[in-house]
Design an enzyme around this catalytic site. Structure first.
Site, short mmCIF file in Angstrom:
data_model
loop_
_atom_site.label_atom_id
_atom_site.label_comp_id
_atom_site.label_asym_id
_atom_site.label_seq_id
_atom_site.Cartn_x
_atom_site.Cartn_y
_atom_site.Cartn_z
N ASP A 455 0.87 -1.18 0.00
CA ASP A 455 0.00 0.00 0.00
C ASP A 455 0.91 1.22 0.00
O ASP A 455 1.74 1.42 0.89
CB ASP A 455 -0.90 -0.01 1.25
CG ASP A 455 -2.02 1.01 1.14
OD1 ASP A 455 -1.93 1.88 0.22
OD2 ASP A 455 -2.95 0.95 1.94
N ASN A 463 -2.82 13.00 -5.80
CA ASN A 463 -4.12 13.05 -6.49
C ASN A 463 -4.87 14.34 -6.15
O ASN A 463 -5.47 14.96 -7.03
CB ASN A 463 -4.97 11.85 -6.10
CG ASN A 463 -4.78 10.69 -7.06
OD1 ASN A 463 -4.29 10.88 -8.17
ND2 ASN A 463 -5.18 9.50 -6.64
N HIS A 468 -5.47 13.78 -11.04
CA HIS A 468 -5.45 12.32 -11.27
C HIS A 468 -4.44 11.91 -12.34
O HIS A 468 -3.89 10.81 -12.28
CB HIS A 468 -6.85 11.85 -11.68
CG HIS A 468 -7.84 11.92 -10.56
ND1 HIS A 468 -7.84 11.06 -9.49
CD2 HIS A 468 -8.87 12.81 -10.33
CE1 HIS A 468 -8.82 11.37 -8.65
NE2 HIS A 468 -9.46 12.44 -9.14
N ASP A 472 -1.84 9.01 -11.90
CA ASP A 472 -1.69 7.86 -12.82
C ASP A 472 -0.23 7.70 -13.25
O ASP A 472 0.28 6.57 -13.34
CB ASP A 472 -2.58 8.07 -14.05
CG ASP A 472 -4.06 7.97 -13.71
OD1 ASP A 472 -4.38 7.46 -12.63
OD2 ASP A 472 -4.88 8.42 -14.55
N ASP A 498 -4.07 2.60 -4.84
CA ASP A 498 -2.63 2.53 -4.57
C ASP A 498 -2.24 1.23 -3.91
O ASP A 498 -1.20 1.15 -3.24
CB ASP A 498 -2.20 3.73 -3.70
CG ASP A 498 -2.99 3.78 -2.39
OD1 ASP A 498 -3.90 2.92 -2.23
OD2 ASP A 498 -2.71 4.65 -1.56
#
Length: 583
Positions: A455, A463, A468, A472, A498
């Site tokens: 994680d 973000n 975004h 990405d 994530d």
């Protein structure tokens, strides 16, 4: 008609007579020439003897006058030579070369030149019919003295061969006249005999042949009561016509019978044609329908016989295989299908078994065709044998369909269903499938696998502040960097957001911890700049080991998730081993 027949008869006669006369004339002429040759040789000997006799006689007669220089006596003696018709020329010289008397020569020219040689230059050799003729001689004139014989001059004499030539020409002329008379007599005599013995009967035979050619009735030809070759020919001709008449009668009878049979058979065929007319039209339309169907479909269709040779193919074969339609016919089907099997059953073995033993083939094969263009084609081959009433295969239909696009679409859909569209890693569903497959296997007792749950830390900040798209890009960079740290047998997956999963096959806990520490260090060192701000990240990793079949896959995933939460609770950006394994 009579003149025409006689003209043909005279042609045959003159053809025979010409050969007979030519051969006879040649033999007679050869005989005459041989006789004339002998006569010429005899006359030649006579002239040579006369030349010798004259030379001896006049050498003695001229000895005394020449020694005394009495030219008058010499002229009286040579008068006998001049009146002799056979003497052509002579010359008398003294011992000083002076010409005393001469005949047949240019006397003044001979005296003016003063030739001293004993030879007579103007007298050259003459050529006769049968070779060289030379009747000339030179002899010395001697005079007897007390001291012996002394040469006081010479005599040159030449005789003319004109008498011999005249005799030969006269004889040959008479012989040729005689030959012409004899040939004429023989020709007329032979023609009369030919007309009497052959011409009449031959004319009658030819007249009947012309009559038969005009479809008139045959009239027997009389042989004339003579038994010769022509009589045998006439008799054979009459017999042949009698046989022909008998054969014609039989032919007429057979013709009547055959016409009756043909009429009966024609009526029967007419009935059969009427009965099968509808069937023939149906078969024609069915054939036309099959042809149109074969020419319209995009699948390649082959019909092969029991030996594997192509007997029928449709135009789609050219487009699919890159081979012209006419080149396909008659060739073995295996020569037209260069391929690599992707099926568990070999297409080659299937067709070879059908050709060799008549074995029923499997219905469908998937192969990769490589036509002349070189582009690999994914094809589906369907084999359908032709089975007769006795359930034996006499041939087979081969259908080939290009499924390249379908396979590509299927592969694309399969790939998209198993991979994350953003990072290109496998997705959670494929990860769980591989975990279940690995967990269900039965390996060695010491075999151990490791499952990790990852994680990312501080990812939500990117973000929220950079958008975004920036998030990405961070996910793609981190996924690519982590993939470089793994083995080819390992599986890295993105679960969503994530969160990532890692499956380390055939790996103990110590090696797994080293790999996870390298991954944590990579993420901690990664920087992403956006809007003048450098973002830093971390990763919390939960690690759990398992043996195949010992625990369920869901249970193993839950343990790894718990270990990941424990890593976050301890301060993030660290690797945490499952509590069960720590105990």
């Amino acid at each position: 008609m009579r003149l025409t027949i006689l003209k043909y008869s005279n042609k045959l006669f003159f053809k025979l007579a010409r050969r007979v006369i030519m051969v006879s004339a040649a033999l007679l002429l050869l005989t005459i020439l041989s006789f004339e040759c002998l006569r010429f040789l005899d006359e030649k000997k006579t002239m040579e003897a006369k030349l010798t006799e004259l030379m001896q006689t006049y050498s003695l007669l001229l000895s005394q006058p020449l020694s005394e220089g009495d030219e008058r006596s010499i002229h009286l003696l040579t008068a006998g030579l001049i009146v002799d018709t056979d003497v052509q020329a002579f010359v008398i010289r003294d011992n000083r070369g002076r010409v005393i008397d001469a005949y047949g020569l240019d006397d003044q020219l001979s005296r003016a030149t003063g030739l001293g040689a004993p030879a007579i230059p103007p007298w050259q050799a003459n050529s006769g019919i049968l070779g060289r003729v030379n009747f000339q001689a030179v002899a010395s004139i001697q005079h007897a003295t007390t001291s012996g014989s002394v040469v006081i001059g010479e005599l040159g004499l030449r005789l003319s061969p004109q008498r011999i030539y005249t005799l030969l020409i006269t004889d040959l002329t008479m012989a040729l006249v005689l030959l012409g008379v004899i040939s004429t007599v023989v020709l007329f005599t032979t023609r009369s005999a030919y007309i009497f013995f052959i011409g009449g009967r031959l004319n009658a035979l030819l007249a009947d042949i012309r009559r038969v050619e005009r479809s008139a009735d045959h009239q027997p030809v009389l042989a004339g009561g003579v038994e010769d070759e022509l009589a045998f020919v006439i008799e054979a001709y009459n017999e042949a016509h009698r046989g022909r008449l008998a054969s014609q009668q039989k032919v007429l009878e057979y013709q009547d019978s055959l016409e009756q049979q043909v009429a009966d058979r024609t009526r029967a065929l007419k009935r059969e044609l009427e009965e099968h007319g509808v069937t023939s039209r149906q078969l024609f339309f069915e054939k036309q329908r099959v042809d149109v169907t074969l020419n319209s479909i995009k699948d390649a269709v082959f019909n092969i016989d029991g030996s594997g040779r192509v007997v029928l193919a449709n135009p789609a074969c050219e487009q699919l295989l890159g081979t012209e339609l006419l080149e396909c016919l008659g060739r073995n089907i295996l020569d037209l299908l260069p391929h690599e099997d992707s099926d568990s059953l070999s297409l080659v073995q299937d067709i070879q078994g059908f050709i060799a033993n008549g074995d029923m083939p499997h219905k469908t094969h998937e192969i990769y065709l490589r036509p002349k263009s070189g582009e690999l084609i994914n094809a589906e081959v369907t084999l359908v044998p032709f089975v007769d009433d006795e359930h034996s295969a006499s041939g087979m239909a081969v259908f080939i369909r290009d499924v390249t696009l379908q396979s590509q679409i299927t592969e694309q859909l399969t790939y998209e269903a198993r991979h994350d569209p953003l990072t290109g890693l496998v997705n959670r569903r494929e990860f769980e499938r591989r975990l279940a497959s690995l967990n269900s296997g039965f390996g060695d007792n010491d075999e151990q696998h490791v499952l990790c749950f990852l994680d990312l830390d501080f990812f939500k900040i990117v973000n929220d502040s950079a958008g975004h798209q920036a998030g990405d890009q961070v996910l793609k960079d981190i996924a690519e960097g982590l993939s470089y740290l793994l083995r080819t047998s390992d599986t890295l997956a993105r679960f969503g957001g994530d969160e990532f999963g890692l499956l380390l096959t055939a790996c103990d806990v110590d090696n797994a911890l080293r790999i996870c520490e390298a991954m944590r260090a990579f993420v901690a060192s990664y920087r992403f700049a956006s809007g003048g701000v450098d973002f830093i990240f971390g990763v919390s990793i939960g690690v759990v080991s398992f043996e195949p079949g010992a625990q369920s896959s869901k249970f193993v995933l839950n343990r790894a998730d718990e270990a990941c939460y424990a890593a976050k609770a301890e301060g993030r950006n660290r690797v945490c081993l499952s509590s069960a394994e720590q105990a």
